[in-house]
Design a protein around this motif. Structure first.
Motif, PDB file in Angstrom:
ATOM      1  N   ALA A 299       0.584  -0.998   0.029  1.00 32.42           N
ATOM      2  CA  ALA A 299      -0.306   0.002  -0.434  1.00 32.42           C
ATOM      3  C   ALA A 299       1.014   1.207  -0.076  1.00 32.42           C
ATOM      4  O   ALA A 299       0.314   2.254  -0.355  1.00 32.42           O
ATOM      5  N   ASP A 300       1.702   1.355   0.980  1.00 25.97           N
ATOM      6  CA  ASP A 300       2.254   2.547   0.689  1.00 25.97           C
ATOM      7  C   ASP A 300       3.632   3.226  -0.327  1.00 25.97           C
ATOM      8  O   ASP A 300       5.093   4.069  -0.736  1.00 25.97           O
ATOM      9  N   GLY A 301       3.514   1.898  -1.376  1.00 25.92           N
ATOM     10  CA  GLY A 301       4.294   2.395  -3.095  1.00 25.92           C
ATOM     11  C   GLY A 301       5.227   1.828  -3.336  1.00 25.92           C
ATOM     12  O   GLY A 301       6.254   2.432  -4.090  1.00 25.92           O
ATOM     13  N   THR A 302       5.557   0.810  -2.179  1.00 24.69           N
ATOM     14  CA  THR A 302       7.233  -0.514  -2.397  1.00 24.69           C
ATOM     15  C   THR A 302       6.775  -1.553  -2.742  1.00 24.69           C
ATOM     16  O   THR A 302       5.561  -2.147  -2.062  1.00 24.69           O
ATOM     17  N   THR A 303       7.424  -1.858  -3.304  1.00 23.51           N
ATOM     18  CA  THR A 303       7.181  -4.137  -3.588  1.00 23.51           C
ATOM     19  C   THR A 303       8.597  -4.193  -2.920  1.00 23.51           C
ATOM     20  O   THR A 303       9.489  -3.945  -2.911  1.00 23.51           O
ATOM     21  N   ASP A 304       7.803  -6.080  -2.801  1.00 26.79           N
ATOM     22  CA  ASP A 304       9.245  -7.012  -2.622  1.00 26.79           C
ATOM     23  C   ASP A 304       9.666  -7.300  -3.707  1.00 26.79           C
ATOM     24  O   ASP A 304       8.397  -8.115  -4.072  1.00 26.79           O
ATOM     25  N   VAL A 305      10.149  -7.680  -4.157  1.00 27.38           N
ATOM     26  CA  VAL A 305      10.862  -8.828  -5.385  1.00 27.38           C
ATOM     27  C   VAL A 305      11.665  -9.577  -4.754  1.00 27.38           C
ATOM     28  O   VAL A 305      12.601  -9.385  -4.436  1.00 27.38           O
ATOM     29  N   THR A 306      11.615 -11.167  -5.227  1.00 26.93           N
ATOM     30  CA  THR A 306      12.188 -12.393  -4.626  1.00 26.93           C
ATOM     31  C   THR A 306      12.072 -13.043  -6.529  1.00 26.93           C
ATOM     32  O   THR A 306      11.412 -12.891  -6.809  1.00 26.93           O
ATOM     33  N   PHE A 307      13.573 -13.620  -5.701  1.00 28.73           N
ATOM     34  CA  PHE A 307      14.070 -14.814  -6.832  1.00 28.73           C
ATOM     35  C   PHE A 307      14.382 -15.791  -6.781  1.00 28.73           C
ATOM     36  O   PHE A 307      15.463 -15.322  -5.251  1.00 28.73           O
ATOM     37  N   THR A 308      14.707 -16.257  -7.792  1.00 29.56           N
ATOM     38  CA  THR A 308      15.557 -17.223  -7.178  1.00 29.56           C
ATOM     39  C   THR A 308      17.032 -17.509  -8.033  1.00 29.56           C
ATOM     40  O   THR A 308      16.560 -17.421  -9.636  1.00 29.56           O
ATOM     41  N   VAL A 309      18.083 -17.993  -8.236  1.00 31.47           N
ATOM     42  CA  VAL A 309      19.171 -18.037  -8.843  1.00 31.47           C
ATOM     43  C   VAL A 309      19.391 -19.771  -8.779  1.00 31.47           C
ATOM     44  O   VAL A 309      19.759 -20.146  -7.598  1.00 31.47           O
ATOM     45  N   PRO A 310      20.752 -20.175  -9.214  1.00 28.94           N
ATOM     46  CA  PRO A 310      21.639 -21.419  -9.391  1.00 28.94           C
ATOM     47  C   PRO A 310      22.665 -21.073  -7.718  1.00 28.94           C
ATOM     48  O   PRO A 310      22.722 -20.307  -7.815  1.00 28.94           O
ATOM     49  N   LYS A 311      22.247 -22.448  -6.864  1.00 29.02           N
ATOM     50  CA  LYS A 311      22.877 -21.681  -5.429  1.00 29.02           C
ATOM     51  C   LYS A 311      24.466 -21.159  -5.365  1.00 29.02           C
ATOM     52  O   LYS A 311      24.725 -20.593  -5.563  1.00 29.02           O
ATOM     53  N   LYS A 312      25.070 -22.215  -6.955  1.00 30.16           N
ATOM     54  CA  LYS A 312      26.573 -21.659  -6.564  1.00 30.16           C
ATOM     55  C   LYS A 312      26.679 -19.936  -7.623  1.00 30.16           C
ATOM     56  O   LYS A 312      27.700 -19.728  -7.019  1.00 30.16           O
ATOM     57  N   ASP A 313      25.942 -19.874  -7.618  1.00 30.50           N
ATOM     58  CA  ASP A 313      25.873 -18.509  -8.627  1.00 30.50           C
ATOM     59  C   ASP A 313      25.006 -16.987  -7.573  1.00 30.50           C
ATOM     60  O   ASP A 313      25.167 -15.965  -7.492  1.00 30.50           O
ATOM     61  N   HIS A 314      24.302 -17.979  -5.979  1.00 36.38           N
ATOM     62  CA  HIS A 314      23.948 -16.891  -4.934  1.00 36.38           C
ATOM     63  C   HIS A 314      25.264 -16.075  -3.928  1.00 36.38           C
ATOM     64  O   HIS A 314      24.146 -14.625  -4.746  1.00 36.38           O
ATOM     65  N   PRO A 315      26.247 -16.636  -4.174  1.00 38.35           N
ATOM     66  CA  PRO A 315      27.220 -15.242  -3.143  1.00 38.35           C
ATOM     67  C   PRO A 315      27.094 -13.951  -4.368  1.00 38.35           C
ATOM     68  O   PRO A 315      28.194 -12.951  -3.637  1.00 38.35           O
TER      69      PRO A 315
END
Ligand code: ADP
Ligand code: ASP
Ligand code: MG
Length: 404
Positions: A299-315
């Motif tokens: 409601a306050d004009g912000t948003t959460d963005v969630t996504f997945t990547v390969p574990k090896k590329d996480h760092p």
């Protein structure tokens, strides 16, 4: 008389007795009058052992030298198999990738086959020899050794089959077919007599490592007949086939599980145009493949963005986002590496609206929380906590496959 390509995976050549077993299977095929080209993987555990050695001597990533190192695994097994065949009195000859000439691009560690020159292989067959080719490896334009990515011997075998116009590509492994779920995870899984190229493509991209995804792409593209079976018995295995009309009456063909992804959430970013480009641009530039993406507006004009990547590329992905955080104006970044993506796959998903609902119901009954959802034409995937993944596979198998 037919020309057949047989591929033996790591477990099938993992010990001296097993290499002898493979040699006798090849001899049996020859006794039927067929010409045989064999593609082998490294002995099981060898590729990991070599990678581990590299990590011990260097913290630096050097893809070219890693490929020189890893290709040695297949060099050993193809020479051993050629020796074992000769020991049985069969003429045989081993070939490395550059000797056949399996030409690839220069993307070390994930090279793509561009062409195969079958001249030497055909000459060898003409001399009545069994041809044994080292899987997983090729050579680029600059004569550098390349490898095709983990599980890449499947792709070597299918590409050889296409180049030689083989009558069948038999992929021998430690299970006797493609099952409705990984039989080591779900003991009630059933063997499928056949599966469509498209379903197998989805399964391979969703964690069923039984066939490398590029091998399935290549098989579909060139119409290679692939028969996946066990090197330990003579049971009929699973055939890859084109879709036919009867198939979409089957709701779901298989349940898969992928434990190799990590989830990243960027909290409370301003909801304005260009934001996604700012977040995902640098990640794409670093060659990191983003899989699922969810964006929730608040409601306050912000948003959460969630996504997945390969574990090896996480760092690396975390590093890029943290570097970029001020620009994105996020209020925080969190991540979770203990997740699993569990999916149901089947051409029936296309025509049966109820699959996703049935899936959510089955997970609810097990009190398994769904963290993300994504759908495509023939699959539905959910992200759950890693600790729940086996139970999730089991309950989805029970409700969508066993109950039909
Ligand atoms: P290879 O070394 O012979 O290439 P892999 O380990 O790459 O063998 O692939 C075979 C493994 O794939 C099986 O041992 C099994 O655990 C796994 N697997 C995952 N999903 C499936 C499935 N749906 N059907 C059969 N095997 C599967
Ligand atoms: N030896 C390689 C690997 O372990 C290729 C293969 O087995 O297909 O990934
Ligand atoms: Mg494999």
């Amino acid at each position: 008389m037919a020309l057949i390509v047989q591929k033996y995976g790591g477990t099938s050549v993992g010990m001296v007795e097993r290499i002898r077993n493979v040699a006798s299977r090849v001899a049996a095929a020859r006794a039927q009058g067929d010409d045989v080209v064999v593609v082998v993987s490294a002995m099981s555990g060898e590729t990991n052992r070599l990678l581990n050695l590299a990590n011990q001597v260097s913290s630096h990533v050097d893809d070219r030298e890693i490929d020189v190192l890893l290709a040695s695994g297949e060099q050993v097994s193809c020479a051993l198999l050629a020796l074992a065949l000769k020991d049985l009195g069969l003429p045989a000859r081993s070939f490395l990738g550059h000797q056949v000439r399996i030409a690839t691009d220069s993307a070390h560690g994930r090279a793509r086959i561009k062409s195969i020159d079958s001249t030497r292989v055909l000459e060898s067959i003409k001399r009545n020899e069994v041809v044994v080719v080292a899987g997983f490896q090729g050579v680029d334009e600059g004569d550098n050794i390349t490898t095709l990515g983990r599980g890449g011997s499947d792709t070597s075998a299918v590409a050889m089959s296409a180049a030689l116009d083989a009558s069948v590509c038999e992929i021998y492994t430690d299970v006797d077919g493609i099952y409705t779920a990984d039989p080591f995870v779900c003991p009630r899984a059933r063997k499928l007599g056949r599966i469509t190229y498209d379903e197998m493509l989805e399964m391979a991209s969703l964690g069923a490592r039984v066939l490398q995804i590029r091998s399935v792409e290549t098989a579909k593209r060139f119409g290679v007949r692939v028969h996946l079976r066990s090197s330990f018995n003579d049971a009929e295995g699973t055939w890859l086939v084109e879709e036919d009309e009867q198939m979409d009456s089957v709701l779901v063909s298989a349940v898969t599980c992928d434990n190799d992804e990590a989830k990243i959430t960027i909290r409370s970013v301003p909801d304005r145009p260009g934001l996604a480009a700012q977040i995902f641009g640098p990640i794409a530039e670093a060659n990191i493949v983003v899989d699922m993406i969810i964006q929730n507006a608040s409601a306050d004009g912000t948003t959460d963005v969630t996504f997945t990547v390969p574990k090896k590329d996480h760092p690396k992905a975390m590093e890029l986002i943290e570097k970029n955080a001020a620009l994105i104006q996020a209020r925080g970044v969190t991540s979770d590496t203990h997740i699993a993506k569990v999916s149901v796959v089947g051409v029936g998903v296309r025509t049966n609206a109820g699959v996703a609902a049935k899936m959510f119901q089955a997970l609810a009954e097990q009190s398994i929380n769904i963290e993300m959802i994504s759908t495509s034409e023939i699959k539905v995937s959910v992200v759950v906590a890693a600790k729940d993944s086996r139970r999730a596979v089991d309950s989805l198998h029970a409700s969508l496959i066993e109950s039909r």
